[in-house]
Design an enzyme around this catalytic site. Sequence first.
Site, short mmCIF file in Angstrom:
data_model
loop_
_atom_site.label_atom_id
_atom_site.label_comp_id
_atom_site.label_asym_id
_atom_site.label_seq_id
_atom_site.Cartn_x
_atom_site.Cartn_y
_atom_site.Cartn_z
N LYS A 1 0.83 -1.20 0.00
CA LYS A 1 0.00 0.00 0.00
C LYS A 1 0.87 1.26 0.00
CE LYS A 1 -3.78 0.23 2.81
NZ LYS A 1 -5.07 0.66 2.27
N ARG B 1 -3.39 2.94 8.83
CA ARG B 1 -3.71 1.65 8.21
C ARG B 1 -2.47 0.78 8.12
NH1 ARG B 1 -7.06 5.00 4.65
NH2 ARG B 1 -9.11 4.03 4.45
N GLY C 1 -8.46 -7.24 4.91
CA GLY C 1 -9.27 -7.31 6.13
C GLY C 1 -8.60 -8.01 7.29
N MET D 1 -5.73 -7.18 8.98
CA MET D 1 -5.14 -6.35 10.02
C MET D 1 -6.02 -5.11 10.23
SD MET D 1 -1.14 -6.79 9.30
CE MET D 1 -1.24 -6.38 7.61
N ARG E 1 -3.50 -1.34 -6.11
CA ARG E 1 -2.65 -2.54 -5.99
C ARG E 1 -3.03 -3.50 -7.10
NH1 ARG E 1 -5.71 -4.52 -0.50
NH2 ARG E 1 -7.73 -4.71 -1.44
N HIS F 1 -16.41 -8.49 1.69
CA HIS F 1 -15.37 -9.37 2.24
C HIS F 1 -15.48 -10.78 1.66
CE1 HIS F 1 -13.81 -12.25 5.22
NE2 HIS F 1 -12.81 -11.40 5.28
N ARG G 1 -0.23 -47.88 -12.55
CA ARG G 1 -0.07 -48.80 -11.41
C ARG G 1 -1.00 -49.99 -11.62
NH1 ARG G 1 0.15 -43.49 -8.37
NH2 ARG G 1 1.95 -43.56 -6.97
N ARG H 1 3.89 -50.27 -14.90
CA ARG H 1 4.69 -50.80 -13.80
C ARG H 1 4.14 -52.17 -13.38
NH1 ARG H 1 4.74 -47.86 -8.11
NH2 ARG H 1 2.65 -48.75 -7.97
N GLU I 1 13.67 -45.97 -6.45
CA GLU I 1 12.91 -45.69 -5.23
C GLU I 1 13.70 -46.02 -3.97
OE1 GLU I 1 8.47 -46.79 -5.96
OE2 GLU I 1 9.68 -48.40 -6.80
N SER J 1 12.69 -44.01 -13.70
CA SER J 1 11.64 -43.11 -13.24
C SER J 1 11.76 -43.02 -11.73
CB SER J 1 10.26 -43.64 -13.64
OG SER J 1 9.28 -42.75 -13.19
N GLY K 1 10.75 -42.77 -8.27
CA GLY K 1 9.55 -42.92 -7.44
C GLY K 1 9.81 -42.19 -6.14
N THR K 2 9.55 -40.90 -6.16
CA THR K 2 10.00 -40.08 -5.03
C THR K 2 9.14 -40.26 -3.79
OG1 THR K 2 8.89 -38.31 -6.21
CG2 THR K 2 11.28 -38.31 -6.27
N ASN K 3 8.01 -40.95 -3.92
CA ASN K 3 7.26 -41.24 -2.69
C ASN K 3 8.07 -42.22 -1.84
OD1 ASN K 3 5.22 -39.77 -3.88
ND2 ASN K 3 4.14 -41.56 -4.65
N ASP K 4 8.46 -43.33 -2.47
CA ASP K 4 9.26 -44.30 -1.73
C ASP K 4 10.66 -43.78 -1.46
OD1 ASP K 4 7.82 -46.69 -0.98
OD2 ASP K 4 7.46 -46.99 -3.11
N CYS L 1 7.90 -39.93 -11.13
CA CYS L 1 6.46 -40.25 -11.11
C CYS L 1 5.87 -40.24 -9.70
CB CYS L 1 6.19 -41.57 -11.82
SG CYS L 1 6.96 -42.96 -11.00
N TYR M 1 11.27 -35.74 -18.22
CA TYR M 1 9.84 -35.48 -18.04
C TYR M 1 9.43 -35.63 -16.58
CZ TYR M 1 9.24 -40.55 -17.70
OH TYR M 1 9.32 -41.85 -17.29
C1 PEP Z 1 6.66 -43.74 -5.68
O1 PEP Z 1 7.10 -44.46 -4.79
O2 PEP Z 1 6.99 -42.55 -5.82
C2 PEP Z 1 5.69 -44.24 -6.66
C3 PEP Z 1 5.31 -43.49 -7.68
O3 PEP Z 1 5.17 -45.47 -6.42
P1 PEP Z 1 4.01 -45.75 -5.35
O4 PEP Z 1 3.52 -44.44 -4.87
O5 PEP Z 1 2.98 -46.54 -6.05
O6 PEP Z 1 4.75 -46.54 -4.30
MG MG Z 2 6.79 -46.61 -5.01
#
Ligand code: PEP
Ligand code: MG
Length: 884
Positions: free
Chosen positions: A27, A97, A106, A108, A341, A457, A563, A619, A746, A765, A767-770, A832, A852
């Site tokens: 502001k 203000r 709204g 503050m 703004r 608001h 999957r 997979r 993974e 690929s 597998g960033t979850n595991d 993935c 990718y």
């Molecule tokens: C992972 O592990 O990132 C993955 C894509 O496989 P899932 O989630 O099925 O274990």
């Molecule tokens: Mg996995």
Amino acid sequence: MAQKWVYFFGNGQADGEAGMRELLGGKGANLAEMTRLGIPVPAGFTITTEACTFYYQNNGQWPEGLEEQVWENMAKVEAIMGGRFGDPADPLLVSVRSGARVSMPGMMDTILNLGLNDETVQGLIRKTNNPRFAYDSYRRFVQMYGDVVLGVPRADFERLIDEVKERKGVHYDTELSADDWKYLVERFKALIQERTGQPFPNDPREQLRGAINAVFRSWNNPRAIRYRQLHEIPDWWGTAVNVQSMVFGNLGDTSGTGVAFTRDPATGENKVFGEYLINAQGEDVVAGIRTPQPLETLAQQMPEVYQQLMDIFKRLESYYKDMQDCEFTIQDGRLFMLQTRNGKRTAQAAVRIAVEMVQEGVIDKKTALMRIEPAQLDQLLHPTLDPKAKIEVLTKGLPASPGAAVGRAVFTAEDAEAWAERGEKVILVRAETSPEDIGGMHAAQGILTSRGGMTSHAAVVARGMGKCCVAGAGEILVDEERKQFTCKGVVIREGDWITLNGSTGDVIVGQVPLVEPELSGSFGLLMEWADEIRTLGVRANADTPQDARVARNFGAQGIGLCRTEHMFFGEGRIQAVREMIVAPDEESRKRALAKLLPMQRGDFYEIFKVMAGLPVTIRLLDPPLHEFLPHEQEQIAALAREMGISEEALAAKVESLKEFNPMLGHRGVRLGITFPEIYEMQVQAIFEAACQLAKEGQQVVPEVMIPLVGIPGELKAMKDATIRVAEQVMAREGVRLEYKIGTMIEVPRAAVIADEIAKDAEFFSFGTNDLTQMTFGFSRDDAGKFLPSYIEKGILEKDPFQTLDKGGVGQLIKLGVEKGRRTRPDLKVGICGEHGGDPESIKFCHEAGLDYVSCSPYRVPIARLAAAQAAIARPGERAGFATV
Ligand code: PEP
Ligand code: MG
């Protein structure tokens, strides 16, 4: 010399400018800039955010020099505006203000009419010749100051006003006289004395000091804290304080106040969109208590002011090169701008405005792409009301924030949060919302109010959240106490289903069916521009033909993860899977698998067909087998009867599959090693389906992916088996197909020895979850119990399962890419895990040189945009897009 804590603006000159928002808040920086641009702005000054952080670091002390600088700048304001602060003969009044780096509507506090006391109010009467106005201003000031600075609740002042109205038998504030307000000022002051044990401060200088402190403190009020959490705004930023001379929109019928957007904030249409109230102060417009008039009518009421406003809007837009949200006041026919703004807008409007500004030659494509928050696109990717559905509209309100919402009516913010916690979809119905309702608005699917305009608001906050909102539906009568609303004789009670169409303002009884959105018009064009610029490919995680279709419509360039276990559930399937699991020997296991084969083949056939011409990564089976069996005694007994085996035998099987730590147990490639016939059946199904499509003239690009590999020998064994089965099928079918065999990365070990793994993998690929689970040693299924405390205590900045941990997991990815490509320079690399759809993680993937990302179908457009932004920020990384 003391540090500069105070920045002046007025009469065409300003110490600050638009680029100084970190120091002056959004502001303050924009008030300075407007002043420089020669736009009429009431003079004032801004106290820096650094003064606020000093205040917090020093137990509420002011830094040296601040006090002197405040009074020096006040003198400059006096010189320009005429009048003197605290002068009974000719008082100058100011507003105080807050204003952080980013706008927090709204959240503050604000104090208006500061500088009034029993003496200066006389000066104001003489100046305006309007005692009613003067006493009304005075009581507003005491009320706001009492609430914001001294902590006496606003409602307690309102109660005193109601008492007077009742005694006089009137309904509206406007029916009270100068004497009534004068009397109320005394009552208010008595109330403050009673509650705080201190008299109301009469000295304007003391008033100003108190107000500045209160604005500093309001940075840490609960709703501001909650807003910062929701919008990821750092706590240490602090707020600036703007002290500005008052101008009055409530001096009579040639005065007024309003807000305007230079384009429509709901749809993005290039048309000024504003509202105003004659004879009112700013808070009256925003509070939604009186429904304001559309700005167009000002063209008749005050043609010159209207024209001047339109000119200013044009200048502001061409200066800021973005849609502006402005506040203005007309005092006795004279226009003043109080704020400008970059306006908050829906995703729909954001996309349309960015695209049209490119077409108008105002900005370039890259700027347009950078201007859209990828996550915001989520709003455009949700279903809308099915146009073919037969609907009966109960009533119409203002289309304040587009989209569709179906939910059960609730009437308080607390209820909305509580119901949503239980998994219910709710619509928050209120007469009007206030900043306290923010949590409930966030929890609700949509918001419906009976009062207030497009800038109330509810409307502003809903648009900011990307939430469907119908505002000012005047025909409904909200009864918060009985938790119901009525409209034309229809009573909607708590828990009843209603549907809102935020694009038309329709309120509908019951649940209306929804349809999938499309990428057309501006949105489609923006996506094309994103594709021109990005070098990172975007695929989707899809397990069904339906998901694959959605993904393809949203522009996915292939499937990065199918999957297969998700195909094991459902009629006729789960039985065969269970037979396979309980089979006592290889022979009977093969018999069960033979039942599954045609079903899997059918699934793959459909998915390949939808994705014809694009790569599909399938997979092989990943989860531990116990996930397919029941665990309750009763269910085990029922299943044993169904399968014609003894309950004891089945119970023993279930027991034998029980694992202490199934996520680190018998799953992934380990299943392929111990039960090779399972993977063989899957490979056979994949290639039979692919051959059939090839014979039908479709192009199929199968990629077989082995999960959870950590040892080169695991992959080698599965690769050999896959090639054997694939070659057998192709020889039998007389078809030759190009295909790839690769692996998921993974297990941290796989990343570390990626050079060896790459000998047998044509693609990786991540597998960033595991990989996240195993790198941190955080169980994916149990982390919810402790991760929130880690985030709250600042031990982790973000949930590593949502946003990639660059410092740890990210380093393993970089190592894996680098070592993998050392062995195989053309190794294709993707991701993935859930991170493949998270913009910040996508940026990292671009920089790490991945080919990718693969994400859920509904995140594909978000990923396309995020990938384009990453390429704009860091061009010249590995260009994998063409060869996804
Ligand atoms: C992972 O592990 O990132 C993955 C894509 O496989 P899932 O989630 O099925 O274990
Ligand atoms: Mg996995």
